[in-house]
Design an enzyme around this catalytic site. Structure first.
Site, PDB file in Angstrom:
ATOM      1  CB  THR A 174      -0.819   0.001   1.311  1.00 21.60           C
ATOM      2  OG1 THR A 174      -1.719  -1.080   1.270  1.00 21.60           O
ATOM      3  CG2 THR A 174      -1.564   1.296   1.531  1.00 21.60           C
ATOM      4  NE  ARG A 206      -8.356  -7.895   3.106  1.00 19.23           N
ATOM      5  CZ  ARG A 206      -7.306  -7.088   3.094  1.00 19.23           C
ATOM      6  NH1 ARG A 206      -7.157  -6.206   2.129  1.00 19.23           N
ATOM      7  NH2 ARG A 206      -6.397  -7.160   4.037  1.00 19.23           N
ATOM      8  CG  ASP A 263      -4.830  -1.539   6.859  1.00 15.75           C
ATOM      9  OD1 ASP A 263      -4.794  -2.277   5.849  1.00 15.75           O
ATOM     10  OD2 ASP A 263      -3.860  -0.841   7.207  1.00 15.75           O
ATOM     11  CB  THR A 299       2.028  -0.734   4.536  1.00 16.78           C
ATOM     12  OG1 THR A 299       1.979  -1.637   3.424  1.00 16.78           O
ATOM     13  CG2 THR A 299       3.399  -0.818   5.177  1.00 16.78           C
TER      14      THR A 299
HETATM   15  N1  ASP Z   1      -2.835  -2.982   4.243  1.00 16.58           N
HETATM   16  C1  ASP Z   1      -3.243  -3.452   2.955  1.00 16.58           C
HETATM   17  C2  ASP Z   1      -4.429  -4.341   3.084  1.00 16.58           C
HETATM   18  O1  ASP Z   1      -4.495  -5.136   3.989  1.00 16.58           O
HETATM   19  C3  ASP Z   1      -2.199  -4.234   2.250  1.00 16.58           C
HETATM   20  C4  ASP Z   1      -0.907  -3.566   2.077  1.00 16.58           C
HETATM   21  O2  ASP Z   1      -0.445  -2.753   2.849  1.00 16.58           O
HETATM   22  O3  ASP Z   1      -0.315  -3.871   1.037  1.00 16.58           O
HETATM   23  O4  ASP Z   1      -5.282  -4.279   2.225  1.00 16.58           O
END
Ligand code: ASP
Length: 325
Positions: free
Chosen positions: A187, A215, A218, A238
């Site tokens: 992210t 789904r 966060d 992230t």
């Molecule tokens: N936090 C993000 C999620 O769970 C994933 C990520 O940080 O890549 O969707």
């Protein structure tokens, strides 16, 4: 605070980004030191934060607002098909849909968010419209798409041939139990402090690859993936969204800064809180970054391998966050 050893100076990143190589230069102290202000400054997650910060810096260095800077900044990886975890070109869910999550928050605690949004290349800009044009904070799915189209956003196919190919490959085994690869969380979360001393943040993602259809992680959830309190500081997350949501991670980091912790220490304490509640963290990655009102910043993560990018008057850096394991 941040150790000098942890910083890699990236003075000439522009030319090398295209080749995928990052220059390693002399160390520098990125944080201002006690009592000193460091502004403007922008910090973001992972190495795609380097070009994103550069776009944000164009605005910040000319006296522009943190809110405009973070929106412009995260639009860079959103529009880049080679960034496979944000926006256009992101990995799809297990049904082959690219579904996007994003949120934005300003100095007055205004916030906007979209989740489970399909077909729109720049979900962060839709999130900003939710904040500015509706009485709500969050729109999801079909409703978010309808709103975006009514606001003039274009409907696009976000599944690139590369992502389609990888999804077809994944389908051969179709492991429905998410396998957490500690490097599969990318992210972009971005925090900025502008020349006026105001904070803002943005967070945007295509979420976990091959997640269940519907789904939401966060990243679009205010308090979990992002939180800004203009009196104190800002934080973003992230990693495995489910673990971050359980602890309302970014809000926790900001509250820990309010109690007097440095940004790095606040991120570390939040990571420790997450670890304390998990049975097994062997395959779990969560990383936080934080920025306070003075322009001090820091990050911390569970597993090695998480880095964050910073741009301020002293230049552009990429730092390996300290990790618990
Ligand atoms: N936090 C993000 C999620 O769970 C994933 C990520 O940080 O890549 O969707």
């Amino acid at each position: 605070m941040n150790s000098r050893r942890n910083f890699l100076r990236l003075s000439a990143w522009g030319a090398t980004m295209a080749s995928g190589l990052y220059p390693i230069g002399k160390a520098f102290a990125g944080s201002p030191g006690k009592g000193k202000m460091n502004k403007p400054v922008v910090i973001s997650t992972w190495n795609h934060g380097i070009p994103a910060n550069a776009a944000a810096w164009e605005i910040l260095s000319q006296g522009g607002q943190a809110l405009d800077a973070v929106e412009a900044g995260v639009r860079v990886p959103e529009g880049d098909p080679n960034v496979r975890t944000v926006g256009y070109g992101g990995f799809p869910d297990r049904e082959g849909h690219v579904t996007l999550d994003a949120c934005i928050m300003d100095k007055d605690s205004n916030c906007g968010s979209v989740a489970f949004l399909e077909h729109i290349k720049h979900p962060i800009s839709v999130a900003r419209k939710v904040m500015e044009e509706t009485p709500h904070v969050m729109l999801v799915g079909e409703g978010a798409l309808q709103f975006a189209l009514a606001q003039g956003f274009q409907k696009e196919d976000l599944l690139t041939p590369e992502s389609y190919k990888d999804w077809q490959q994944w389908l051969k085994e179709s492991k429905y139990k998410p396998v957490i690869n500690i490097e599969n969380h990318d992210t972009i979360g971005m925090l900025a402090l502008d020349a006026q001393g105001n904070l803002a943040g943005a967070c945007t993602t295509s979420g976990a690859a091959y997640k269940m259809h519907g789904r939401v992680g966060d990243s679009p959830i205010i308090g979990a993936g992002l939180f800004v309190d203009n009196e104190v500081g800002a934080a973003t997350a992230t990693g495995l969204g489910e673990a971050v949501i359980r602890m309302v991670g970014s809000h926790l980091v900001v509250e820990l800064m309010r109690q007097g912790n440095s940004p790095e220490q606040a991120c570390k304490l939040a990571v420790e809180r997450i670890i304390a509640k998990q049975k097994d963290v062997k395959d779990l990655q969560v990383g936080f970054i934080a920025l306070n009102k003075q322009g001090e910043y820091g990050g911390y993560c569970i597993q090695k391998g998480f880095d964050y990018a910073v741009r301020d008057k002293s230049g552009s850096t990429l730092t390996n966050a300290k990790s618990k394991l």
